[in-house]
Design an enzyme around this catalytic site. Structure first.
Site, mmCIF file in Angstrom:
data_model
loop_
_atom_site.group_PDB
_atom_site.id
_atom_site.type_symbol
_atom_site.label_atom_id
_atom_site.label_comp_id
_atom_site.label_asym_id
_atom_site.label_seq_id
_atom_site.Cartn_x
_atom_site.Cartn_y
_atom_site.Cartn_z
ATOM 1 N N LYS A 51 -22.004 -37.456 14.389
ATOM 2 C CA LYS A 51 -21.326 -36.582 13.428
ATOM 3 C C LYS A 51 -20.114 -35.911 14.066
ATOM 4 O O LYS A 51 -19.035 -35.833 13.454
ATOM 5 C CB LYS A 51 -22.312 -35.544 12.880
ATOM 6 C CG LYS A 51 -23.352 -36.144 11.949
ATOM 7 C CD LYS A 51 -24.516 -35.201 11.710
ATOM 8 C CE LYS A 51 -25.589 -35.901 10.870
ATOM 9 N NZ LYS A 51 -26.824 -35.094 10.712
ATOM 10 N N GLN A 95 -29.797 -29.648 11.591
ATOM 11 C CA GLN A 95 -30.309 -30.977 11.924
ATOM 12 C C GLN A 95 -31.834 -30.976 11.887
ATOM 13 O O GLN A 95 -32.475 -30.207 12.585
ATOM 14 C CB GLN A 95 -29.818 -31.393 13.315
ATOM 15 C CG GLN A 95 -30.226 -32.799 13.710
ATOM 16 C CD GLN A 95 -29.598 -33.871 12.835
ATOM 17 O OE1 GLN A 95 -28.403 -33.837 12.553
ATOM 18 N NE2 GLN A 95 -30.406 -34.814 12.395
ATOM 19 N N ASP A 118 -25.285 -30.865 3.346
ATOM 20 C CA ASP A 118 -26.338 -31.867 3.170
ATOM 21 C C ASP A 118 -26.795 -31.960 1.712
ATOM 22 O O ASP A 118 -27.475 -32.912 1.326
ATOM 23 C CB ASP A 118 -27.562 -31.532 4.032
ATOM 24 C CG ASP A 118 -27.562 -32.285 5.353
ATOM 25 O OD1 ASP A 118 -26.993 -33.391 5.388
ATOM 26 O OD2 ASP A 118 -28.135 -31.784 6.328
#
Length: 286
Positions: A51, A95, A118
């Site tokens: 990322k 995460q 997300d």
């Protein structure tokens, strides 16, 4: 058989995102993401590095806020509160997975919905499910990537029967919502679904997110079917594979995405697209 090339399509989208970031920089705006990671999960380390690498490639600004495995839930919540209140931060990503002593849902719900790249926050999930026709809000990354794969491979979605194997909150459920917005007819299958081979074989589009290596064989597919394989597993030789037995079905189906090189590259570029979206919203840029 046509191969649905996620590497090629994600590269096309990267070039589009680079141009958007160049435009934002003309207004002295740099999309900024903070990734929150707890512990030292090896798979998470790889995802985080990828990322950050893509962010740098696109010209965005991504940093990592890393905590030891024993960080308290209270401390993590305070750090997220600080990020929510920091106007220099456009997006926040926690995460997963988190250690067992931390409630993942509680952490996600404390992320500001407008910084939730997300698209896991209940407010964003609700907006997706209640949207009518065109929806230009935040999109769950993997499902949104799948829609792009299909569209950019010239595969018609509207009016098609879609079977989704798996009912997770990350893929299966939001995938159904996106297909409804595209005027398809989705069916979600799971471990209790009866006659699953018959259900799958009638699909025009089959989405595999079942978490079992090479589960889908020729008995599940047909010649008119387009297959998207979300799973990433290891076969008996420890080789990366998907939920489809690729060699078994590739010459039967109309098209199929490979593992690796299919859905994986799409998920991360859609995350960056969400970052640009929230950045534009926060700066009131249409």
């Amino acid at each position: 058989m046509k191969l649905i090339d996620g590497k090629k399509i994600s590269s096309e989208i990267k070039e589009e995102l680079k141009k958007e970031i160049v435009f934002l920089k003309t207004k002295d705006i740099v999309p900024t993401l903070v990734i929150v990671q707890v512990g030292n999960n090896q798979a998470s380390n790889v995802y985080v590095r990828n990322k950050i690498k893509l962010s740098n490639e696109l010209g965005a600004n991504t940093s990592l806020l890393h905590f030891d495995e024993d960080v308290t839930e209270e401390h993590l919540l305070q750090e997220i509160k600080n990020l929510n209140e920091d106007d220099t931060v456009n997006g926040i990503l926690v995460q997963l997975p988190l250690p067992k002593h931390i409630d993942e849902n509680k952490i996600i719900e404390h992320i500001s919905p407008i910084k939730d790249v997300d698209c896991f926050h209940l407010e964003n999930v609700g907006k997706l499910w209640t949207a009518k026709n065109k929806y230009d809000g935040l999109l769950p990354c993997t499902p949104a990537g799948i829609i792009e794969l299909l569209k950019r491979s010239d595969i018609q979605i509207a009016g098609k029967n879609v079977v989704i194997l798996g009912r997770s909150n990350i893929v299966g459920k939001p995938m159904a919502a996106l297909f409804l917005l595209e005027n398809a007819t989705p069916t979600i299958c799971h471990s209790k679904t009866q006659n699953i081979k018959e259900v799958c074989s009638k699909a025009d589009i089959l989405i595999i997110s079942i978490g079992q290596a090479k589960f889908i064989t020729k008995d599940y597919v047909s010649s008119h079917m387009d297959v998207i394989d979300v799973d990433m597993d290891r076969d008996e030789n420890n080789k990366l594979c998907g939920g489809a037995d690729f060699e078994n079905i590739k010459d039967i189906v109309n098209s199929i995405s490979p593992v690796p090189g299919g859905v994986g590259p799409m998920t991360i570029v859609m995350l960056m697209k969400n970052l640009i979206t929230v950045c534009k919203i926060q700066n009131k840029i249409s």
